[in-house]
Design a protein around this motif. Structure first.
Motif, PDB file in Angstrom:
ATOM      1  N   GLU A 206      49.556  60.960  68.111  1.00  0.00           N
ATOM      2  CA  GLU A 206      50.375  61.216  67.014  1.00  0.00           C
ATOM      3  C   GLU A 206      50.497  60.006  66.206  1.00  0.00           C
ATOM      4  N   LEU A 207      50.737  59.739  64.869  1.00  0.00           N
ATOM      5  CA  LEU A 207      51.191  58.953  64.226  1.00  0.00           C
ATOM      6  C   LEU A 207      52.593  59.024  64.016  1.00  0.00           C
ATOM      7  N   PHE A 208      53.438  57.814  63.997  1.00  0.00           N
ATOM      8  CA  PHE A 208      55.000  57.916  63.910  1.00  0.00           C
ATOM      9  C   PHE A 208      55.069  56.755  62.895  1.00  0.00           C
ATOM     10  N   HIS A 209      56.317  56.861  61.992  1.00  0.00           N
ATOM     11  CA  HIS A 209      56.642  55.862  61.260  1.00  0.00           C
ATOM     12  C   HIS A 209      58.105  55.725  61.530  1.00  0.00           C
ATOM     13  N   TYR A 210      58.272  54.408  61.849  1.00  0.00           N
ATOM     14  CA  TYR A 210      59.848  54.025  62.339  1.00  0.00           C
ATOM     15  C   TYR A 210      60.197  53.391  61.220  1.00  0.00           C
ATOM     16  N   GLU A 211      61.596  53.214  61.099  1.00  0.00           N
ATOM     17  CA  GLU A 211      62.277  52.041  60.234  1.00  0.00           C
ATOM     18  C   GLU A 211      63.038  51.154  61.115  1.00  0.00           C
TER      19      GLU A 211
END
Length: 148
Positions: A117-122
């Motif tokens: 999976e590709l995750f996007h975090y801040e």
């Protein structure tokens, strides 16, 4: 993993060993954790983990497919039942339009299954790395629980 008598290993790029450190901080981890490889450079990814660096050059090094290659490579190198591969851009510099800072690909392989999976975090670099480790552990749990 312990209940299922399974071993596991990890190949980390952007987390820089944070995942392995978190796992080994748990008492008894040595019974299941074979080891981890921090693979920052393309040479280490290629020589030790067998990742095709030509295929994963440029921004593709952040892709879920590269995370799968890392996981398969470390699983083979450590001869573990299950393996995790983590790659991405934790910042504060770097990133591309396709993979901006905070993009992390996580893969888990083993027991005849694989998921990526590709995750996007801040957040800060440390927050991104910590969140990636939490999701990596969650993916390991999902893979093992579906196989039980």
């Amino acid at each position: 993993l312990k209940e299922a008598e399974l071993s596991f290993s990890a190949a980390e790029s952007c987390t820089g060993g944070v995942f392995s450190a978190a796992v080994t901080s748990i008492p008894g981890a040595s019974e299941i954790f074979c080891g981890g490889i921090v693979a920052y450079s393309p040479g280490v990814k290629s020589r030790i983990l067998g990742v095709d660096v030509k295929r994963f050059s440029g921004e593709e090094v952040y892709s879920p497919e590269c995370a799968l290659a890392l996981a398969n490579g470390v699983r083979s190198a450590c001869q573990s039942d299950v393996a995790v591969g983590i790659t991405g851009v934790a910042g504060p510099d770097g990133g591309t339009e396709r993979y901006p800072i905070g993009s992390v690909s996580i893969a888990v392989v083993g027991l005849g299954k694989e998921a990526a999976e590709l995750f996007h975090y801040e957040g800060t670099r440390e927050e991104i790395r910590r969140e990636a480790c939490v999701d990596a552990l969650r993916l390991v749990h999902l893979l093992v629980s579906k196989s039980s």
